[in-house]
Design an enzyme around this catalytic site. Structure first.
Site, PDB file in Angstrom:
ATOM      1  N   SER A  41       0.830  -1.189   0.000  1.00  0.00           N
ATOM      2  CA  SER A  41       0.000   0.000   0.000  1.00  0.00           C
ATOM      3  C   SER A  41       0.880   1.261   0.000  1.00  0.00           C
ATOM      4  O   SER A  41       1.799   1.372  -0.808  1.00  0.00           O
ATOM      5  CB  SER A  41      -0.967  -0.045   1.186  1.00  0.00           C
ATOM      6  OG  SER A  41      -2.043   0.830   0.991  1.00  0.00           O
ATOM      7  N   ASP A 155      -4.824  -4.206  -2.674  1.00  0.00           N
ATOM      8  CA  ASP A 155      -3.923  -3.732  -1.627  1.00  0.00           C
ATOM      9  C   ASP A 155      -3.370  -4.889  -0.790  1.00  0.00           C
ATOM     10  O   ASP A 155      -4.126  -5.665  -0.210  1.00  0.00           O
ATOM     11  CB  ASP A 155      -4.707  -2.774  -0.732  1.00  0.00           C
ATOM     12  CG  ASP A 155      -3.853  -2.014   0.256  1.00  0.00           C
ATOM     13  OD1 ASP A 155      -2.944  -2.615   0.851  1.00  0.00           O
ATOM     14  OD2 ASP A 155      -4.113  -0.815   0.432  1.00  0.00           O
TER      15      ASP A 155
END
Length: 190
Positions: A41, A155
């Site tokens: 992320s 993610d």
């Protein structure tokens, strides 16, 4: 403790990710050499910026983003999978970090994403860095999943918010993991 070879793990955490910059700068100021970065992320974005030598430009860009610029990157999706397509985000990443290959970077770099179908981590240690970061930052329901070689990726923080595993085989003196998931500390004034 100076002059240590460091493996650095940068976790997910959204806007808190600018804390990663402080850790990197502190390590550099104290004579440490970052030889490896693993991130997911925002950690993959900041780590990728460091690995490509664009960290200062990225920080300057992030600190000076206007609301209008932020809204201009939101290409609405109108699908049940996400609010934002993510194509404009991908363009921003590409324009700031470039499209170089991970294997050509001066330090070892791993961007961690999550495979939707298998519910397993996907480690990007080769290939275009911008594509690796785009997959790693694809927050579910906000950004559309990023498809690489027919695999839908989201993610990496969904499965592993602080991906230390890619650094376990590193030949470094110390591994430092930065977990942004803890509670915010109240600021104290002496």
């Amino acid at each position: 403790m100076s002059n240590k070879a460091i493996s650095l793990v940068l976790g997910s955490g959204g806007a808190r990710g600018l804390a990663h910059v402080g850790v990197i700068r502190w390590l550099e100021e104290h004579g440490h050499q970052i030889r490896s970065i693993s991130g997911c992320s925002i950690g993959s974005f900041i780590g990728g910026a460091y690995a490509t030598g664009t960290l200062d430009a990225i920080v300057d860009w992030m600190e000076n983003l206007t609301k209008k610029e932020i809204y201009s990157m939101l290409d609405l999706s109108f699908s049940r999978d996400s609010l934002v397509k993510g194509e404009k985000l991908a363009e921003a990443i590409q324009s700031k970090i470039g499209t170089g290959l991970i294997e050509d970077l001066p330090i070892k770099f791993t961007a961690v994403a999550a495979d939707i179908a298998t519910e397993k981590e996907h480690w990007f240690q080769t290939g275009p860095i911008d594509q690796a970061i785009r997959a790693s930052v694809s927050l579910p329901l906000l950004f559309t999943p990023h498809t690489v070689d027919g695999v839908q990726l989201i993610d990496g923080g969904i499965l592993n918010p602080t991906p230390i595993e890619p650094t376990l085989g590193d030949d470094t003196d110390l591994t430092i993991a930065v977990d942004l998931g803890g509670p915010m500390m109240a600021e104290t004034i002496p």
